[in-house]
Each structure stands twice: as C-alpha cells, then as structure tokens.
Design a protein around this motif. Structure first.
Motif, short mmCIF file in Angstrom:
data_model
loop_
_atom_site.label_atom_id
_atom_site.label_comp_id
_atom_site.label_asym_id
_atom_site.label_seq_id
_atom_site.Cartn_x
_atom_site.Cartn_y
_atom_site.Cartn_z
N TYR A 1 0.85 -1.19 0.00
CA TYR A 1 0.00 0.00 0.00
C TYR A 1 0.88 1.24 0.00
CZ TYR A 1 -3.31 3.52 1.55
OH TYR A 1 -4.09 4.64 1.65
N SER A 2 0.63 2.15 -0.92
CA SER A 2 1.41 3.38 -0.98
C SER A 2 0.55 4.63 -0.92
CB SER A 2 2.27 3.40 -2.25
OG SER A 2 1.43 3.35 -3.39
N GLY A 3 -0.71 4.47 -0.52
CA GLY A 3 -1.64 5.60 -0.48
C GLY A 3 -1.52 6.43 0.77
N LEU B 1 -3.14 -0.23 8.50
CA LEU B 1 -1.94 0.14 7.76
C LEU B 1 -0.74 -0.11 8.66
CD1 LEU B 1 -3.14 3.44 6.05
CD2 LEU B 1 -3.22 1.09 5.19
N ASP B 2 0.28 -0.75 8.12
CA ASP B 2 1.43 -1.17 8.91
C ASP B 2 2.66 -1.20 8.01
OD1 ASP B 2 2.84 -2.05 11.12
OD2 ASP B 2 1.89 -4.01 11.22
N TRP B 3 3.77 -1.62 8.57
CA TRP B 3 5.02 -1.77 7.83
C TRP B 3 5.48 -3.21 7.91
CZ3 TRP B 3 6.98 2.24 5.09
CH2 TRP B 3 6.48 3.51 5.39
N HIS B 4 6.01 -3.75 6.81
CA HIS B 4 6.59 -5.09 6.80
C HIS B 4 7.86 -5.06 5.95
CE1 HIS B 4 6.92 -9.40 7.01
NE2 HIS B 4 7.05 -9.44 5.69
N ASN B 5 8.97 -5.39 6.56
CA ASN B 5 10.28 -5.35 5.88
C ASN B 5 10.54 -4.01 5.19
OD1 ASN B 5 10.90 -7.94 6.68
ND2 ASN B 5 10.15 -8.88 4.81
N LYS C 1 8.42 -1.87 4.05
CA LYS C 1 7.43 -1.48 3.04
C LYS C 1 6.06 -1.32 3.69
CE LYS C 1 10.01 -3.44 -0.65
NZ LYS C 1 10.07 -4.05 -1.91
N ARG C 2 5.31 -0.35 3.22
CA ARG C 2 3.96 -0.08 3.74
C ARG C 2 2.99 -1.14 3.21
NH1 ARG C 2 1.96 2.55 8.01
NH2 ARG C 2 0.35 4.04 7.49
#
Length: 74
Positions: A14-16, A35-39, A41-42
């Motif tokens: 997700y980049s919104g 909405l979260d972060w993984h490695n 990336k959003r």
C-alpha cells in the motif's frame, strides 16, 4: 501488487494516504484494513478469514475505488 499471508495476516502493498479509507475483500467479505510496515514497506492488512481459501481472489478498496490485487502468493 501481490497479496501475501504473513503471520496470520493477509497483507497487500500500500502506498496511499494514511487518512484513506482502506478495505480488503477476500472470500467475499469486506474488512477494514490496518496500515502497517513489513520489511520496510507499507502494507494494508487484515486477519486472514478462516472461511477463505489460500487460492482466493483479493480486492482492495481505497476511498470507494476497487482494484483487484490477484491471488494470494505463498
């Protein structure tokens, strides 16, 4: 864009905007996404529904605009 299952969560890149209304549909059920972060990336994510199969189609809805993400990758 690809959907993945990570630690029991269905995650989609997700980049919104952070204030957007984001939902994920897997197995025919819309769920509000976190909405979260993984490695680094959003991602938008929901708990993977017990009623869905790992070959289910995934759709993301951002502010009433739907986009098919595709199938879940392992």
């Amino acid at each position: 864009m690809s959907a993945r299952i990570i630690d029991g969560w269905l995650a989609v890149p997700y980049s919104g905007h952070d204030m957007a209304s984001v939902y994920l549909n897997v197995g025919g059920e819309w769920k509000p996404a976190f909405l979260d972060w993984h490695n680094g990336k959003r991602v938008a994510k929901v708990r993977f529904p017990a009623t869905a199969s790992r070959s289910s189609s995934v759709v993301i809805r951002i502010n009433d605009v739907e986009t098919t993400v595709g199938r879940i990758s392992a």
